[in-house]
Design a protein around this motif. Sequence first.
Motif, PDB file in Angstrom:
ATOM      1  N   ILE A 184       0.865  -1.170   0.000  1.00 16.36           N
ATOM      2  CA  ILE A 184       0.000   0.000   0.000  1.00 16.36           C
ATOM      3  C   ILE A 184       0.905   1.223   0.000  1.00 16.36           C
ATOM      4  N   TRP A 185       0.704   2.106  -0.972  1.00 16.08           N
ATOM      5  CA  TRP A 185       1.534   3.289  -1.174  1.00 16.08           C
ATOM      6  C   TRP A 185       0.667   4.539  -1.201  1.00 16.08           C
ATOM      7  N   SER A 186       1.254   5.677  -0.897  1.00 15.86           N
ATOM      8  CA  SER A 186       0.598   6.935  -1.233  1.00 15.86           C
ATOM      9  C   SER A 186       0.700   7.071  -2.751  1.00 15.86           C
ATOM     10  N   ALA A 187      -0.219   7.794  -3.349  1.00 17.84           N
ATOM     11  CA  ALA A 187      -0.210   7.945  -4.811  1.00 17.84           C
ATOM     12  C   ALA A 187       1.082   8.589  -5.294  1.00 17.84           C
ATOM     13  N   GLU A 188       1.580   9.581  -4.570  1.00 15.62           N
ATOM     14  CA  GLU A 188       2.801  10.284  -4.974  1.00 15.62           C
ATOM     15  C   GLU A 188       4.025   9.376  -4.900  1.00 15.62           C
ATOM     16  N   ALA A 189       4.159   8.653  -3.803  1.00 16.90           N
ATOM     17  CA  ALA A 189       5.316   7.758  -3.647  1.00 16.90           C
ATOM     18  C   ALA A 189       5.271   6.639  -4.688  1.00 16.90           C
ATOM     19  N   TRP A 190       4.068   6.115  -4.983  1.00 20.82           N
ATOM     20  CA  TRP A 190       3.973   5.048  -5.970  1.00 20.82           C
ATOM     21  C   TRP A 190       4.336   5.545  -7.361  1.00 20.82           C
ATOM     22  N   ALA A 191       3.952   6.754  -7.718  1.00 16.93           N
ATOM     23  CA  ALA A 191       4.274   7.280  -9.051  1.00 16.93           C
ATOM     24  C   ALA A 191       5.789   7.275  -9.269  1.00 16.93           C
ATOM     25  N   ALA A 192       6.532   7.702  -8.271  1.00 15.89           N
ATOM     26  CA  ALA A 192       7.997   7.718  -8.383  1.00 15.89           C
ATOM     27  C   ALA A 192       8.554   6.296  -8.423  1.00 15.89           C
ATOM     28  N   GLN A 193       8.054   5.424  -7.556  1.00 17.92           N
ATOM     29  CA  GLN A 193       8.544   4.046  -7.506  1.00 17.92           C
ATOM     30  C   GLN A 193       8.219   3.298  -8.786  1.00 17.92           C
ATOM     31  N   GLN A 194       7.034   3.520  -9.309  1.00 17.07           N
ATOM     32  CA  GLN A 194       6.629   2.845 -10.538  1.00 17.07           C
ATOM     33  C   GLN A 194       7.555   3.221 -11.693  1.00 17.07           C
ATOM     34  N   ALA A 195       7.934   4.484 -11.781  1.00 20.77           N
ATOM     35  CA  ALA A 195       8.855   4.913 -12.838  1.00 20.77           C
ATOM     36  C   ALA A 195      10.212   4.226 -12.676  1.00 20.77           C
ATOM     37  N   THR A 196      10.688   4.114 -11.439  1.00 25.84           N
ATOM     38  CA  THR A 196      11.963   3.446 -11.167  1.00 25.84           C
ATOM     39  C   THR A 196      11.892   1.967 -11.544  1.00 25.84           C
ATOM     40  N   GLU A 197      10.823   1.304 -11.144  1.00 23.05           N
ATOM     41  CA  GLU A 197      10.679  -0.123 -11.446  1.00 23.05           C
ATOM     42  C   GLU A 197      10.522  -0.363 -12.941  1.00 23.05           C
ATOM     43  N   ARG A 198       9.797   0.516 -13.619  1.00 25.85           N
ATOM     44  CA  ARG A 198       9.611   0.347 -15.073  1.00 25.85           C
ATOM     45  C   ARG A 198      10.946   0.479 -15.798  1.00 25.85           C
ATOM     46  N   ALA A 199      11.755   1.465 -15.411  1.00 20.13           N
ATOM     47  CA  ALA A 199      13.065   1.650 -16.040  1.00 20.13           C
ATOM     48  C   ALA A 199      13.958   0.430 -15.792  1.00 20.13           C
ATOM     49  N   ALA A 200      13.942  -0.100 -14.580  1.00 17.69           N
ATOM     50  CA  ALA A 200      14.748  -1.289 -14.275  1.00 17.69           C
ATOM     51  C   ALA A 200      14.267  -2.495 -15.072  1.00 17.69           C
ATOM     52  N   PHE A 201      12.953  -2.666 -15.182  1.00 23.91           N
ATOM     53  CA  PHE A 201      12.391  -3.775 -15.950  1.00 23.91           C
ATOM     54  C   PHE A 201      12.765  -3.652 -17.422  1.00 23.91           C
ATOM     55  N   ASP A 202      12.603  -2.451 -17.981  1.00 20.78           N
ATOM     56  CA  ASP A 202      12.966  -2.229 -19.381  1.00 20.78           C
ATOM     57  C   ASP A 202      14.443  -2.516 -19.623  1.00 20.78           C
ATOM     58  N   GLY A 203      15.304  -2.101 -18.682  1.00 20.68           N
ATOM     59  CA  GLY A 203      16.736  -2.361 -18.802  1.00 20.68           C
ATOM     60  C   GLY A 203      17.047  -3.849 -18.800  1.00 20.68           C
ATOM     61  N   ARG A 204      16.354  -4.607 -17.955  1.00 21.58           N
ATOM     62  CA  ARG A 204      16.570  -6.058 -17.916  1.00 21.58           C
ATOM     63  C   ARG A 204      16.118  -6.716 -19.213  1.00 21.58           C
ATOM     64  N   VAL A 205      15.005  -6.264 -19.750  1.00 22.75           N
ATOM     65  CA  VAL A 205      14.513  -6.821 -21.015  1.00 22.75           C
ATOM     66  C   VAL A 205      15.501  -6.521 -22.139  1.00 22.75           C
ATOM     67  N   ARG A 206      15.993  -5.285 -22.188  1.00 19.89           N
ATOM     68  CA  ARG A 206      16.985  -4.929 -23.230  1.00 19.89           C
ATOM     69  C   ARG A 206      18.249  -5.761 -23.084  1.00 19.89           C
ATOM     70  N   ALA A 207      18.711  -5.935 -21.865  1.00 28.09           N
ATOM     71  CA  ALA A 207      19.915  -6.727 -21.622  1.00 28.09           C
ATOM     72  C   ALA A 207      19.709  -8.187 -22.045  1.00 28.09           C
ATOM     73  N   ALA A 208      18.522  -8.720 -21.749  1.00 30.36           N
ATOM     74  CA  ALA A 208      18.221 -10.108 -22.131  1.00 30.36           C
ATOM     75  C   ALA A 208      18.171 -10.281 -23.637  1.00 30.36           C
ATOM     76  N   ARG A 209      17.857  -9.219 -24.337  1.00 29.78           N
ATOM     77  CA  ARG A 209      17.795  -9.261 -25.795  1.00 29.78           C
ATOM     78  C   ARG A 209      19.128  -8.854 -26.425  1.00 29.78           C
ATOM     79  N   GLY A 210      20.138  -8.780 -25.623  1.00 28.84           N
ATOM     80  CA  GLY A 210      21.464  -8.421 -26.118  1.00 28.84           C
ATOM     81  C   GLY A 210      21.643  -6.942 -26.382  1.00 28.84           C
ATOM     82  N   GLY A 211      20.858  -6.121 -25.658  1.00 28.68           N
ATOM     83  CA  GLY A 211      20.975  -4.656 -25.783  1.00 28.68           C
ATOM     84  C   GLY A 211      20.126  -4.059 -26.866  1.00 28.68           C
ATOM     85  N   ALA A 212      19.370  -4.880 -27.594  1.00 27.28           N
ATOM     86  CA  ALA A 212      18.505  -4.347 -28.665  1.00 27.28           C
ATOM     87  C   ALA A 212      17.279  -3.683 -28.056  1.00 27.28           C
ATOM     88  N   ALA A 213      16.785  -2.673 -28.717  1.00 30.68           N
ATOM     89  CA  ALA A 213      15.614  -1.946 -28.210  1.00 30.68           C
ATOM     90  C   ALA A 213      14.332  -2.683 -28.458  1.00 30.68           C
TER      91      ALA A 213
END
Length: 158
Positions: free
Chosen positions: A129-158
Amino acid sequence: MFLSTYTMKVDKKGRVSLPASWRAHLSADGFDGFIGFRSATHDAIDARGMRAFQALMAKLSAAAETKAGAFDAELFTDGANPAGYLASVAVDVGFDGEGRLSLPASLKDVVGAGCEQLVFVGRNNFFQIWSAEAWAAQQATERAAFDGRVRAARGGAA
């Protein structure tokens, strides 16, 4: 299983509804509510059903006994029992007849006592359970980390 993310409005009495599918999942454990405690890593509340909380406590107890020994862990010498600490700060939060909950003061302090909206974030076998403001920041951080892992798994391709 707790899936998805829900933003819920807190009413004037400080009550908020938990998603219906989550209430059904929690009630299946034999308790119409959850066990909540401050997240160890974020300004959020970690919440688990009774069985999931008991499983977490068993893991913490086993790890403490392995590290400190059963005797020292059981007697909580030198803080050797994180399960004992968690038991002292965890709170059981029940639902009213309409599936609403009121957070106790110790948990309101985690997300901000005056929050008008709370975000319920599914984390598979538990939720947060998060405040809306704290979750917005955390969600952006988690999305960037997830996207980075996906790119790395694909050998750095976008």
